[in-house]
Design an enzyme around this catalytic site. Structure first.
Site, PDB file in Angstrom:
ATOM      1  N   GLY A  69       0.820  -1.206   0.000  1.00  0.00           N
ATOM      2  CA  GLY A  69       0.000   0.000   0.000  1.00  0.00           C
ATOM      3  C   GLY A  69       0.857   1.260   0.000  1.00  0.00           C
ATOM      4  CB  SER A 205      -1.778  -2.953   1.379  1.00  0.00           C
ATOM      5  OG  SER A 205      -0.594  -3.488   1.895  1.00  0.00           O
ATOM      6  CG  HIS A 207      -0.301  -6.831   4.750  1.00  0.00           C
ATOM      7  ND1 HIS A 207      -0.442  -6.494   6.067  1.00  0.00           N
ATOM      8  CD2 HIS A 207       0.093  -5.701   4.120  1.00  0.00           C
ATOM      9  CE1 HIS A 207      -0.130  -5.214   6.229  1.00  0.00           C
ATOM     10  NE2 HIS A 207       0.201  -4.721   5.062  1.00  0.00           N
ATOM     11  CB  THR A 243      13.070  -9.012 -10.695  1.00  0.00           C
ATOM     12  OG1 THR A 243      14.208  -8.727 -11.521  1.00  0.00           O
ATOM     13  CG2 THR A 243      12.601 -10.437 -10.949  1.00  0.00           C
ATOM     14  CB  CYS A 331       3.594   5.684  24.398  1.00  0.00           C
ATOM     15  SG  CYS A 331       4.535   6.340  25.762  1.00  0.00           S
TER      16      CYS A 331
HETATM   17  N1  PLP Z   1      -3.247   3.058   3.958  1.00  0.00           N
HETATM   18  C1  PLP Z   1      -4.015   2.585   4.942  1.00  0.00           C
HETATM   19  C2  PLP Z   1      -5.413   3.092   5.080  1.00  0.00           C
HETATM   20  C3  PLP Z   1      -3.534   1.601   5.810  1.00  0.00           C
HETATM   21  O1  PLP Z   1      -4.314   1.133   6.782  1.00  0.00           O
HETATM   22  C4  PLP Z   1      -2.205   1.140   5.633  1.00  0.00           C
HETATM   23  C5  PLP Z   1      -1.631   0.166   6.578  1.00  0.00           C
HETATM   24  O2  PLP Z   1      -1.985   0.135   7.738  1.00  0.00           O
HETATM   25  C6  PLP Z   1      -1.436   1.653   4.575  1.00  0.00           C
HETATM   26  C7  PLP Z   1      -2.002   2.611   3.769  1.00  0.00           C
HETATM   27  C8  PLP Z   1      -0.051   1.187   4.310  1.00  0.00           C
HETATM   28  O3  PLP Z   1      -0.048  -0.145   3.890  1.00  0.00           O
HETATM   29  P1  PLP Z   1       1.292  -1.024   3.948  1.00  0.00           P
HETATM   30  O4  PLP Z   1       1.842  -0.855   5.339  1.00  0.00           O
HETATM   31  O5  PLP Z   1       0.845  -2.409   3.682  1.00  0.00           O
HETATM   32  O6  PLP Z   1       2.217  -0.491   2.926  1.00  0.00           O
END
Ligand code: PLP
Length: 393
Positions: A69, A205, A207, A243, A331
């Site tokens: 992401g 993203s 995962h 790649t 924190c």
């Molecule tokens: N955008 C949003 C709304 C997200 O919740 C996250 C990850 O928590 C990201 C972007 C970034 O994704 P990544 O850490 O998989 O690159």
């Protein structure tokens, strides 16, 4: 373990793992290779691209695979803004104060590169202010980037409406503002149709929807001006050098296919569990306050502030009881940094540093929610006593 942090990451789907394994074992070819194992890898990437395009109602040539992401968002925002500025279209970018840091910090970087950036605020529920958005658009605006759904409080943004505002603004002008959305939290819960949304770019993203870590998707509408972030080989239609992560790409496509099916049923099921958790918390924990919009929201996300606690300590207490949730504050070096999202929503600082995010998954059960509701009141009360004693000492 009761895992209620699906907004942070989700377990790899067995189907994604199964699809990936051959490309981590025997099928090791580089897709650029002109011989059999290379072609085999290229075929797998091509098939994955078509599958992802189908899920998003896009063309395969509009789908790029990235490292996640963060890269997709960086590529979209920097790549489009830079290309349009170079074409003489302007140097102004509009985004919101509640983006994930992957977007917010890119906006700061754009400022360092000489762009002007306007940050749009939101209302108390975390919904972007439409009038402020409309008024922020200028003749020299090249890009607007607004997240689909907020990762901390779950509020869903009116992307279709924002796209309309952009179209209205663009009428009669020689260039239209490009619209990017960070939809990282959306698959599984919403059907993502890029044509219906009216966006030029969309980031995902893997995962977050049952795919592997370290892979992502960038949808980039045909003919959208774009300068690659990564330079090197000609992979990904000259738009993302390097790649290809063949196994990751194959796993991403497998997971997105599954996430895109039965979205309404999945959402309804998890929404019912969210309601069970919400009602239970409000009934059992005195002083609990909900953060974020409760109607237009991710069905799996519940953000609650517990009066008089420090969220990281409550996370640790719940962890000790086998419950994984996340805190809305960080924190660092003994200073509390409240969430920028809650701050933008006007949540008082004392309440912001006491916020907990529960994010459910498809596999979450009613029994798990009930177990959390059993454990939570005592832990909140004990944490409240600890904070109070510390304050008195
Ligand atoms: N955008 C949003 C709304 C997200 O919740 C996250 C990850 O928590 C990201 C972007 C970034 O994704 P990544 O850490 O998989 O690159």
């Amino acid at each position: 373990m009761i895992y209620l942090d699906h907004a942070a990451t989700s377990p790899l789907l067995p189907q994604a793992l199964e699809a990936m394994l051959p490309y981590l074992e025997g099928r090791f070819g580089n897709p650029s290779g002109l011989y059999a194992v290379g072609r085999e890898a290229q075929d797998a990437v091509d098939a994955a691209r078509s599958r992802v395009a189908e899920c998003l109602n896009a063309r395969p040539s509009e789908v790029l695979f990235t490292s996640g992401g963060t890269e997709s968002i960086n590529s979209a925002m920097l790549g489009i803004a830079y290309a349009l500025r170079r074409a003489g279209a302007g140097n102004h970018v509009v985004t919101t104060a509640i983006e994930h840091h992957a977007g917010l910090h890119v906006a700061q970087h754009l400022e360092e590169l000489g762009f002007e950036v306007t940050l749009i605020g939101c209302d108390q529920s975390g919904r972007v202010l439409l009038d402020e958005f409309r008024e922020a658009l200028r003749p020299e605006t090249v890009l607007a980037s607004v997240m689909f759904a907020n990762n901390e409080v779950g509020t869903v943004q009116p992307i279709v409406r924002l796209a309309e505002v952009i179209r209205e603004h663009g009428a009669g002008r020689d260039h239209r503002i490009a619209l990017h959305t960070d939809a990282v939290q959306a698959p599984e819960w919403f059907k993502l149709d890029v044509a219906a949304l009216g966006v030029d770019a969309l980031s995902l993203s893997a995962h977050k929807f049952g795919g592997p870590k370290g892979t992502g998707v960038l949808y980039l509408r045909r003919a959208t001006p774009f300068r690659p972030l990564l330079h090197g080989g000609g992979q990904e239609m000259q738009k993302r050098a390097g790649t290809e992560n063949v196994a990751g790409i194959v796993g991403t496509a497998a997971a997105l296919s599954i996430a895109s099916e039965n979205v309404d049923e999945r959402s309804a099921g998890v929404r019912a569990l969210r309601e069970r958790l919400r009602e239970g918390i409000l009934a059992k924990v005195p002083g609990a306050q909900l953060n974020g919009c409760q109607t237009d929201c991710l069905p799996n996300n519940l953000n609650v502030s517990f009066d008089g606690i420090e969220s990281d300590s409550l996370v640790a207490r719940l962890d000790a009881r086998g419950i994984a949730v996340s805190s809305g504050s960080a924190c660092s070096n003994s200073t509390w940094e409240p969430s920028h999202v809650l701050m933008a929503m006007g949540v008082p600082i004392r309440r912001a540093v006491a916020s907990i995010r529960f994010s459910l998954g498809e596999a979450t059960t009613a029994a798990e929610i009930d177990e959390v509701l059993e454990a939570l009141p005592a832990e909140v009360a004990a944490e409240g006593v600890r904070v109070e004693q510390g304050a008195r000492a």
